[in-house]
Structures are given as structure tokens and as C-alpha cells.
Design an enzyme around this catalytic site. Structure first.
Site, mmCIF file in Angstrom:
data_model
loop_
_atom_site.group_PDB
_atom_site.id
_atom_site.type_symbol
_atom_site.label_atom_id
_atom_site.label_comp_id
_atom_site.label_asym_id
_atom_site.label_seq_id
_atom_site.Cartn_x
_atom_site.Cartn_y
_atom_site.Cartn_z
ATOM 1 N N GLU A 86 44.973 50.361 -112.190
ATOM 2 C CA GLU A 86 44.835 51.729 -112.727
ATOM 3 C C GLU A 86 44.744 52.743 -111.586
ATOM 4 O O GLU A 86 45.425 53.782 -111.604
ATOM 5 C CB GLU A 86 43.577 51.835 -113.600
ATOM 6 C CG GLU A 86 43.719 51.143 -114.939
ATOM 7 C CD GLU A 86 42.430 51.126 -115.740
ATOM 8 O OE1 GLU A 86 42.495 50.910 -116.953
ATOM 9 O OE2 GLU A 86 41.351 51.309 -115.136
ATOM 10 N N ASP B 76 45.160 57.514 -119.645
ATOM 11 C CA ASP B 76 44.259 56.365 -119.624
ATOM 12 C C ASP B 76 42.901 56.768 -120.194
ATOM 13 O O ASP B 76 42.598 57.961 -120.335
ATOM 14 C CB ASP B 76 44.106 55.848 -118.181
ATOM 15 C CG ASP B 76 43.714 54.374 -118.126
ATOM 16 O OD1 ASP B 76 43.348 53.818 -119.189
ATOM 17 O OD2 ASP B 76 43.782 53.798 -117.029
ATOM 18 N N GLY B 77 42.101 55.764 -120.485
ATOM 19 C CA GLY B 77 40.736 55.995 -120.925
ATOM 20 C C GLY B 77 39.797 55.957 -119.731
ATOM 21 O O GLY B 77 40.222 55.900 -118.584
ATOM 22 N N LYS C 31 35.678 53.705 -114.129
ATOM 23 C CA LYS C 31 36.652 52.909 -114.889
ATOM 24 C C LYS C 31 36.537 51.457 -114.461
ATOM 25 O O LYS C 31 35.937 51.129 -113.446
ATOM 26 C CB LYS C 31 38.083 53.432 -114.643
ATOM 27 C CG LYS C 31 38.371 54.735 -115.392
ATOM 28 C CD LYS C 31 39.755 55.268 -115.113
ATOM 29 C CE LYS C 31 40.879 54.327 -115.499
ATOM 30 N NZ LYS C 31 40.884 53.893 -116.907
ATOM 31 N N GLY D 269 43.041 49.649 -122.038
ATOM 32 C CA GLY D 269 41.804 49.793 -122.795
ATOM 33 C C GLY D 269 42.086 50.186 -124.222
ATOM 34 O O GLY D 269 43.234 50.507 -124.600
ATOM 35 N N ASP E 62 35.319 54.873 -118.679
ATOM 36 C CA ASP E 62 34.017 54.398 -119.157
ATOM 37 C C ASP E 62 32.935 55.460 -119.038
ATOM 38 O O ASP E 62 32.008 55.502 -119.836
ATOM 39 C CB ASP E 62 33.614 53.160 -118.353
ATOM 40 C CG ASP E 62 34.630 52.041 -118.526
ATOM 41 O OD1 ASP E 62 34.918 51.671 -119.673
ATOM 42 O OD2 ASP E 62 35.161 51.570 -117.502
ATOM 43 N N ARG F 159 35.626 48.792 -116.672
ATOM 44 C CA ARG F 159 34.825 47.858 -117.469
ATOM 45 C C ARG F 159 35.737 46.902 -118.248
ATOM 46 O O ARG F 159 35.292 45.868 -118.718
ATOM 47 C CB ARG F 159 33.864 48.610 -118.393
ATOM 48 C CG ARG F 159 32.718 49.245 -117.603
ATOM 49 C CD ARG F 159 31.685 49.960 -118.436
ATOM 50 N NE ARG F 159 30.824 50.764 -117.553
ATOM 51 C CZ ARG F 159 30.152 51.830 -117.922
ATOM 52 N NH1 ARG F 159 30.236 52.255 -119.175
ATOM 53 N NH2 ARG F 159 29.409 52.467 -117.071
ATOM 54 N N GLY F 160 37.007 47.312 -118.331
ATOM 55 C CA GLY F 160 37.997 46.386 -118.904
ATOM 56 C C GLY F 160 38.639 45.516 -117.839
ATOM 57 O O GLY F 160 39.517 44.708 -118.146
HETATM 58 O O1 LIG Z 1 39.507 48.612 -117.058
HETATM 59 C C1 LIG Z 1 39.446 49.306 -118.034
HETATM 60 C C2 LIG Z 1 39.843 50.695 -118.056
HETATM 61 O O2 LIG Z 1 39.316 51.316 -116.981
HETATM 62 C C3 LIG Z 1 39.568 51.431 -119.306
HETATM 63 O O3 LIG Z 1 40.322 52.593 -119.252
HETATM 64 C C4 LIG Z 1 38.151 51.823 -119.529
HETATM 65 O O4 LIG Z 1 37.349 50.692 -119.443
HETATM 66 C C5 LIG Z 1 37.966 52.513 -120.885
HETATM 67 O O5 LIG Z 1 38.265 51.647 -121.910
HETATM 68 P P1 LIG Z 1 38.122 52.038 -123.419
HETATM 69 O O6 LIG Z 1 39.115 53.075 -123.704
HETATM 70 O O7 LIG Z 1 38.353 50.786 -124.200
HETATM 71 O O8 LIG Z 1 36.750 52.544 -123.597
#
Ligand SMILES: O=C[C@H](O)[C@H](O)[C@H](O)COP(=O)(O)O
Length: 497
Positions: free
Chosen positions: A86, A64-65, A77, A8, A67, A79-80
Site C-alpha cells: 500500500e 484505500d481505507g 494502516k 481492506g 485504520d 491492520r490488514g
Molecule cells: O492492511 C490493511 C489496510 O491498510 C487497510 O486499508 C486498513 O486496514 C483498513 O481496512 P478496513 O477498510 O477494512 O477498515
């Protein structure tokens, strides 16, 4: 060190920084496990050594990030689209650090109204979508197949699966139950709820200044505040590219490894049990204290009741004797009819010998009188049915309940009759030994003056009266005791014949 590399826009910064520190020689012995093909490509391009869970099943740290994140640090998590890998990597990590900005904070998962992703197998995906919706029909759940841009083509994950995005109007309820329900559906591969997995959350906010630096640590925290179970710290050294003015770091005390988690749980249980034990001890001590107080109150009450009853009995006796309704001085008895109590109302005459003083006194642990007084026979017949009933004095009534004499000695004379105590009783006399029933002076005088009783009272006895200031002696008490026994015999003798 084995590092899980998240996916992400947020995690990308962490991967970049790790590569930079590796290149500067500030980090050594790092091997990364990417959580998506995109991250894999990034790491390869940056020269980060890579591995996988086959070779390194235990990951030291994952970054990790997310959502969404709720106050319990549960996450949404995916949305990517990388939720499956993960979750596999981060579930294998000893420490899982999540980095988000303030917009990701929610009161409950699904609360933003945005997607909660579920990875499913492509086979009959519409069927699975409907079944997912049905699970959360009360929460107004709507499922949508994720598509690629305007093409309308299904989005395909790194694992060749589809993603159904669930949108909730209401609260989905208990997260664990929701998780179990989703995973129970055939066709579902994984969902995007990361429940109770994160150990540390770093939240970027509008506080502080932006100075790009290394991954922040506690030593870099500039100020902090504790909000409930979450420790919020402001750090100036991280996340510069995402926010222009610093970040907020949120860190909990959650443990990272299963073992640590278990020992934490054990510690909590131990503390809980110790607390419970202390509470139980306090409750028991309290109960014991209250029981003791209640017993004392009961004791006091029964003492008061004894006093009251003795007064009532004495009054009744005095009234019966002085009114002329009865010339009987003393009747032993166990019940109202035995004692002749009811004869006052005219219903009964007392039974013949009433209760044999021996059994009756023995039953109460009283000192038995000497012979011949302990040989008085027991006649069970009511007086009116006795062959010699006519010899019995008319309308006799109970004058004393000898049963209560057992409690009389425990009543201080000063309580039952102050005059009696101060004028007539030698406090040194142990009334328990003497065994005298308490008789008010007036009643005693009435008995003494009774012509019916006079001939039977030994001449050497000086009855106690209200005006008699002579202090009784042990011998005079003994004499009085004899007097009462004589009086009772006077009632009984005519019947016994
Ligand atoms: O599948 C995507 C992951 O779970 C990401 O960590 C999550 O979507 C957060 O993404 P971002 O840091 O771009 O907001």
C-alpha cells in the site's frame, strides 16, 4: 488512467464500483495496480486490467481505507497486513483518496490503543520486537508478533515478512521522528504510519441518506462545513453498503503531486515573506515615528532645561550681587571652578582670567567680539596662587555662564521672562545676532547700581530694568553688549595688570 487499488473491507467497495463502471462503459482506459494479493485476486475476478509499478511508476489516483486518521490526515494502516505494498503504490500516486468511517478518527496516531503495525523480516524477530519496544519505552509501548487465529503461527505478509503490532499507552510523540527511529532499525522493512500522504479523506458518518451511486464528487455534495483546515461535506451518493445513512466527506486543499506540493510551499513562503516584509515596514515606520517623537521630546526637555538653568543662574547671580557677596558682574568660564561657582561655597576663588573668551566663544561657535576684547590672555593659575591675587575682589562669584548664552537666543524672551518680553524686548530684534545673555532686570539694575562697576559703564547706556519701559533698539543692545564686556574686563584687568 492508472488507479491504485487499496486493500481492506472499505477499499473493496471502491474496487467493486470501478469494475462496475468499467463494465457499464462509464469508465475507460483504466489500469489498476493492486496493493495486495487479495485485491489482486478481486480485481482479476472483476476483469479490471492490471499493471504494476515497474510498468507504471506514476499512479494517477489511489483509493484505500485506513485504520486510524488524525486531524492532520496522517494515517495508520496495515491492520490488514498490506501496509508495505500500500505504501509503495500510494506514495507513487498523484492523488491518494482515503475512505474511512467515523470510528477511524483519532486525536493522535496510536490513540485508539489499537495496533500500529510494523513489517519486519522474520530473522530474529524477537530481537527486533524488543528494539522496537525500547524506542518507545516512555510511551509504554508493547510489541506483539501478529499470529494467525488461534494457531499461534506467525502471520506472513504478501512479501514473506512478519508483522509486529505496537500498542501505545501514551503519545508516541513527533511522528516523523518516530518514523525515522523505526526505519533506522535493521530488520524493519516498513511501518504503518502514512504521514502526510493523503490528499482527500472521505469519512462515512450518520448524516444524509443512503443512495448508492458513483464515487462522490464535489458536485454531489449536499451540504458542507469547514472545521479548521478540513472541509467537511455531506454527500448522499456513496458508501451505502457500509452505512445506511449516507456519508461525510472530508477534503483538504492539500496538493497531490510533489511538484504541486513544492509550488504550494513556494507560494506559502512567498506569502510569508511578503507578510514579514510588510510587518517589518510597519515596525520601521513605527520606530521612525517614535524616534521623531522622542527627538522632539528630547528637544523640548533640553529647551526646558536651558530655561531652568538660565533661571537658576540668574537667580544665583542676582543673589550674589544684591547680597553684597560679590561685586563682580560677569565671569566667563567653562567649569564651576573656572566660573567661580564654587567660590560661593567658599572653596575656591575663580582662576585669574578664567577662560579666554576667544577660545571659549569660538568653541561654541559664538560671534567673536571685536578687538581689543578678543585679545584677553588666558591665565591658568587659580586666583589664590596668582602674584596679584590680593588685587582681586574678595569672594567673587560667578554671575553668568556665558557658555549658556549660546542657547539663550533660542529661548523666546516670553518664555524666560514674560515681563522682560512684553516691556523691554523688541520682538523684531534678532537676539542671535545681538548675542546678549539673558539677565533678569533686577540683576541688571543691581549691576548698574554697583559702585564698583559704575565708572566703567559708558554714560550713554541706558541699563534695562524692570521699570524701564523703553523698547531697546539694536544700538542699545550693542551698547549693552559692550557693557557686559566692560564688566568682565573689570574683573580681569586688575589681574592682567
Ligand atoms: O492492511 C490493511 C489496510 O491498510 C487497510 O486499508 C486498513 O486496514 C483498513 O481496512 P478496513 O477498510 O477494512 O477498515
Amino acid at each position: 488512467m492508472v488507479v491504485g487499488l487499496g486493500t481492506g473491507s472499505t477499499a473493496k467497495h471502491a474496487v467493486d464500483k470501478i469494475a462496475e463502471l468499467l463494465n457499464l462503459g462509464k469508465l475507460n482506459n483504466i489500469v489498476g495496480i493492486p496493493t495486495s494479493s487479495i485485491t489482486h485476486e478481486q480485481a482479476v475476478s472483476l476483469g479490471i486490467p492490471l499493471s504494476d509499478l515497474n510498468k507504471h511508476p506514476i499512479v494517477d489516483i489511489a483509493i484505500d481505507g485506513a485504520d486510524e486518521i488524525d486531524p492532520q490526515m496522517n494515517l495508520v494502516k496495515g491492520r490488514g497486513g498490506s501496509l508495505l505494498r500500500e505504501k509503495m503504490v500510494e506514495a507513487a500516486s498523484k492523488k491518494f483518496i482515503v475512505i474511512v468511517d467515523e470510528s477511524k478518527l483519532v486525536s493522535h496516531l496510536g490513540g485508539t490503543g489499537l495496533a500500529m503495525p510494523v513489517e519486519i523480516v522474520p530473522f530474529c524477530w524477537k530481537f527486533t520486537l524488543k528494539r522496537l519496544e525500547m524506542l518507545f519505552i516512555e510511551a509504554g509501548c508493547v510489541g506483539k508478533l501478529r499470529v494467525v487465529g488461534e494457531s499461534g503461527e506467525p502471520y506472513v505478509t504478501d512479501n514473506g515478512n512478519y508483522i509486529i503490532d505496537l500498542f501505545f499507552k501514551g503519545d508516541m510523540g513527533n511522528l516523523k521522528e518516530a518514523s525515522d527511529a523505526i526505519l533506522s532499525l535493521a530488520g524493519v522493512v516498513e511501518h504503518g504510519m502514512f504521514i502526510d500522504m493523503a490528499n482527500t479523506v472521505i469519512v462515512a458518518g450518520n448524516l444524509g441518506q443512503s443512495n448508492w451511486g458513483c464515487l462522490c464528487s464535489i458536485s454531489e455534495v449536499k451540504c458542507s462545513v469547514t472545521v479548521g483546515p478540513i472541509h467537511v461535506a455531506v454527500c448522499y451518493n456513496w458508501y451505502q453498503r457500509r452505512l445506511s445513512r449516507g456519508l461525510v466527506m472530508v477534503e483538504t486543499q492539500k496538493e497531490s503531486t510533489p511538484n504541486e506540493g513544492i509550488s504550494r510551499l513556494e507560494h506559502q513562503m512567498q506569502t510569508f515573506m511578503e507578510d514579514s516584509q510588510k510587518r517589518m515596514e510597519m515596525i520601521e515606520a513605527n520606530q521612525q515615528r517614535m524616534n521623531a517623537e522622542n527627538l522632539k521630546k528630547q528637544d523640548d526637555n533640553s529647551r526646558r532645561l536651558d530655561v531652568l538653568l538660565s533661571h537658576m543662574e540668574s537667580e544665583k547671580r542676582l543673589d550674589a550681587v544684591t547680597s553684597g557677596r560679590s561685586r563682580v558682574a560677569l565671569v566667563y568660564g567653562n567649569s564651576p571652578s573656572e566660573r567661580g561657582d564654587s567660590s560661593v561655597s567658599g572653596n575656591f576663588r575663580p582662576v585669574s582670567s578664567l577662560v579666554t573668551p576667544i577660545s571659549f566663544m569660538a568653541n561654541r561657535g559664538m560671534t567673536l567680539p571685536p578687538a581689543p576684547f578678543n585679545t584677553i590672555p588666558h591665565f591658568p593659575l587659580p586666583m589664590t596662587q596668582h602674584p596679584q591675587a590680593s588685587l582681586y575682589p574678595p569672594a567673587p562669584t560667578s554671575l553668568a555662564n556665558i557658555a549658556r548664552t549660546s542657547s539663550f537666543p533660542s529661548i523666546p524672551p516670553s518664555v524666560t521672562n514674560p515681563n522682560f518680553a512684553t516691556q523691554n524686548v523688541n520682538p523684531s530684534i534678532n537676539q542671535t545676532q545681538v548675542g546678549l545673555p539673558y539677565l533678569p532686570p533686577l540683576a541688571d539694575q543691581a549691576i548698574a547700581n554697583s559702585s564698583f562697576l559704575q565708572p566703567n559703564i559708558p554714560q550713554n547706556i541706558q541699563p534695562i530694568t524692570q521699570n524701564n519701559t523703553q523698547t531697546p533698539t539694536n544700538s542699545s543692545y550693542e551698547a549693552l553688549k559692550l557693557k557686559y564686556l566692560f564688566q568682565s574686563l573689570m574683573v580681569i584687568n586688575p589681574v592682567v595688570g
